[in-house]
Scaffold this active site. Structure first.
Site, PDB file in Angstrom:
ATOM      1  N   GLY A   1       2.807   3.260  -5.694  1.00 24.79           N
ATOM      2  CA  GLY A   1       2.169   2.850  -6.944  1.00 24.79           C
ATOM      3  C   GLY A   1       0.666   2.635  -6.860  1.00 24.79           C
ATOM      4  O   GLY A   1      -0.085   3.436  -6.290  1.00 24.79           O
ATOM      5  N   ILE A   2       0.235   1.515  -7.404  1.00 26.82           N
ATOM      6  CA  ILE A   2      -1.196   1.209  -7.514  1.00 26.82           C
ATOM      7  C   ILE A   2      -1.834   1.045  -6.131  1.00 26.82           C
ATOM      8  O   ILE A   2      -2.954   1.509  -5.900  1.00 26.82           O
ATOM      9  CB  ILE A   2      -1.386  -0.055  -8.383  1.00 26.82           C
ATOM     10  CG1 ILE A   2      -0.966   0.264  -9.822  1.00 26.82           C
ATOM     11  CG2 ILE A   2      -2.822  -0.565  -8.327  1.00 26.82           C
ATOM     12  CD1 ILE A   2      -0.803  -0.923 -10.732  1.00 26.82           C
TER      13      ILE A   2
ATOM     14  N   TYR B   1       7.144 -13.545 -13.806  1.00 23.24           N
ATOM     15  CA  TYR B   1       6.067 -12.572 -13.534  1.00 23.24           C
ATOM     16  C   TYR B   1       4.768 -13.035 -14.202  1.00 23.24           C
ATOM     17  O   TYR B   1       3.724 -13.124 -13.557  1.00 23.24           O
ATOM     18  CB  TYR B   1       6.475 -11.193 -14.046  1.00 23.24           C
ATOM     19  CG  TYR B   1       5.442 -10.104 -13.786  1.00 23.24           C
ATOM     20  CD1 TYR B   1       5.343  -9.505 -12.540  1.00 23.24           C
ATOM     21  CD2 TYR B   1       4.565  -9.686 -14.788  1.00 23.24           C
ATOM     22  CE1 TYR B   1       4.397  -8.517 -12.290  1.00 23.24           C
ATOM     23  CE2 TYR B   1       3.620  -8.700 -14.553  1.00 23.24           C
ATOM     24  CZ  TYR B   1       3.551  -8.111 -13.303  1.00 23.24           C
ATOM     25  OH  TYR B   1       2.607  -7.136 -13.057  1.00 23.24           O
TER      26      TYR B   1
ATOM     27  N   SER C   1      -2.694  -9.162 -14.045  1.00 21.04           N
ATOM     28  CA  SER C   1      -2.074  -8.404 -15.135  1.00 21.04           C
ATOM     29  C   SER C   1      -2.499  -8.971 -16.484  1.00 21.04           C
ATOM     30  O   SER C   1      -2.797 -10.165 -16.594  1.00 21.04           O
ATOM     31  CB  SER C   1      -0.557  -8.509 -15.003  1.00 21.04           C
ATOM     32  OG  SER C   1       0.083  -8.092 -16.171  1.00 21.04           O
TER      33      SER C   1
ATOM     34  N   ALA D   1       0.811  -1.229   0.000  1.00 21.78           N
ATOM     35  CA  ALA D   1       0.000   0.000   0.000  1.00 21.78           C
ATOM     36  C   ALA D   1       0.837   1.268   0.000  1.00 21.78           C
ATOM     37  O   ALA D   1       0.283   2.362  -0.098  1.00 21.78           O
ATOM     38  CB  ALA D   1      -0.913  -0.009   1.227  1.00 21.78           C
TER      39      ALA D   1
END
Ligand SMILES: NC(=O)C1=CN([C@@H]2O[C@H](COP(=O)(O)OP(=O)(O)OC[C@H]3O[C@@H](n4cnc5c(N)ncnc54)[C@H](OP(=O)(O)O)[C@@H]3O)[C@@H](O)[C@H]2O)C=CC1
Ligand SMILES: CC(C)=CCC[C@@H](C)[C@H]1CC[C@H]2C3=C(CC[C@]12C)[C@@]1(C)CCC(=O)[C@@H](C)[C@@H]1CC3
Length: 317
Positions: free
Chosen positions: A19-20, A199, A177, A16
């Protein structure tokens, strides 16, 4: 009688502090400033800075911090213990922390892709363009799998009693993603020890896991969803290319998103894509995931086996 603090929705966000994750926290507070928001981060200094930033824009907000390194099982178990002492409920669990270590771009694939029919797809998903160098954690797991998938899975399993309560529903939301690809994932090597697309494999694993979680937990009031936040400029993307490079290729990216814009109840087999464009359209589109439920179940069973193994190991240590 319930106190007003007990009635507040508790929302936990991993990763948190930047970024996002940080943008999500800001957004959550602007939608409902009565929530109790818990920032779950591995670095407490960065977590404090994030809380200060959030309090600047939402001065009255109720924000707590929790130390957790989702790549370490010991840390996850300690964090879960702490949460059980602090709270009686958990309404939203955002499993967002994620890494893409040592990314490399395949420039030849990029040039070839640019002049192929797959150019748009390549820009939207990064397919075939990116490789990573993974490492092994202190628990003997592949780092990307441990961080992006398994640590979160154990956290969720530990918090099961809070998430599965008869009187209310809970929602688990994974940051997945568009780079999640079936071809990068293998059930026999689900940690991706062999390949160089850890990833992509970890994000596909996330998608499978979410489907299996719905099958196992929906009856108990726990629902899981995967979201695809789109391509966002964060530490993660700045690790792939420096900021100035992104500024250079941004016009091409904008054209891609423009080309892909098309306007449309939570579907467990869909991933929710952010289709916000720089030119104003703002919406989320459900896209059917490229997976089958048998594979999701088989992967879920493998995670349960791995969980049993690591719990035994933790007890022995
Ligand atoms: N940016 C993008 O374009 C896209 C991102 N995503 C996903 O969104 C999520 C957030 O990424 P993004 O905001 O871009 O990247 P950032 O690198 O900005 O944020 C990642 C966050 O995860 C935290 N984190 C990483 N490893 C751990 C760990 N072991 N334990 C606890 N926290 C950890 C980081 O903490 P710290 O600051 O301590 O490193 C940071 O807060 C990821 O899951 C990513 O895969 C999905 C699609 C696109
Ligand atoms: C070398 C030049 C001129 C351009 C290379 C562009 C790529 C580096 C870039 C194009 C699409 C991007 C992309 C991602 C990373 C960088 C690209 C491959 C992601 C895989 C990043 C992380 C995610 O989760 C995806 C949603 C992104 C998809 C698009």
């Amino acid at each position: 009688m319930m106190s007003s603090d007990n009635m507040k929705k508790v929302v936990l966000v991993t990763g948190a502090n930047s970024g996002i994750g940080l943008a999500l926290c800001k957004r959550l507070l602007s939608v409902d400033d009565q929530i109790h928001l818990c920032l779950a981060c591995r670095n407490m200094q960065r977590a404090e800075t994030a809380r200060a930033a959030l309090l600047c824009s939402h001065p009255g907000a109720d924000i707590a911090l929790l130390k957790v390194d989702v790549g370490s099982l010991k840390s996850v178990l300690e964090a879960a213990k702490e949460l059980k002492q602090r709270y009686r409920r958990l309404d939203y669990l955002y499993l967002n922390a994620g890494i893409m270590p040592n990314p490399r771009i395949d420039f030849n694939a990029f040039i070839n892709g640019l002049f192929s029919r797959k150019a748009i797809h390549m820009f939207a998903t990064g397919e075939g363009l990116l490789t990573q160098e993974d490492q092994v954690t202190e628990d003997g797991l592949q780092n990307v799998f441990a961080t992006n998938v398994f640590g979160h899975f154990i956290l969720l399993r530990e918090l099961e009693p809070f998430l599965c309560q008869s009187e209310k529903e809970s929602l688990v939301i994974w940051s997945s993603s568009s780079n999640a690809r079936r071809s990068a994932f293998s059930l026999t090597d689900y940690q991706h020890t062999q390949g160089k697309e850890s990833y992509s494999s970890s994000k596909y694993a996330t998608d499978l896991l979410s489907v299996a979680l719905n099958n196992h937990y929906n009856k108990q009031g726990l629902y899981s969803s995967v979201v695809c936040p789109g391509l966002v400029m964060t530490h993660l993307t700045y690790g792939i290319l420096p900021p100035f490079f992104w500024t250079l290729i941004l016009p091409i990216m904008l054209l891609v998103w423009l080309f892909k814009q098309k306007p449309e109840s939570l579907d467990p087999l869909a991933k929710y894509y952010s289709c916000t464009s720089g030119l104003g359209s703002n919406y989320v589109k459900p896209v059917k995931m490229d997976l089958d439920e048998e594979a999701a179940e088989a992967f879920y069973q493998k995670l349960l086996d791995l969980e049993t193994k690591y719990r035994c190991w933790q007890n022995v240590k």
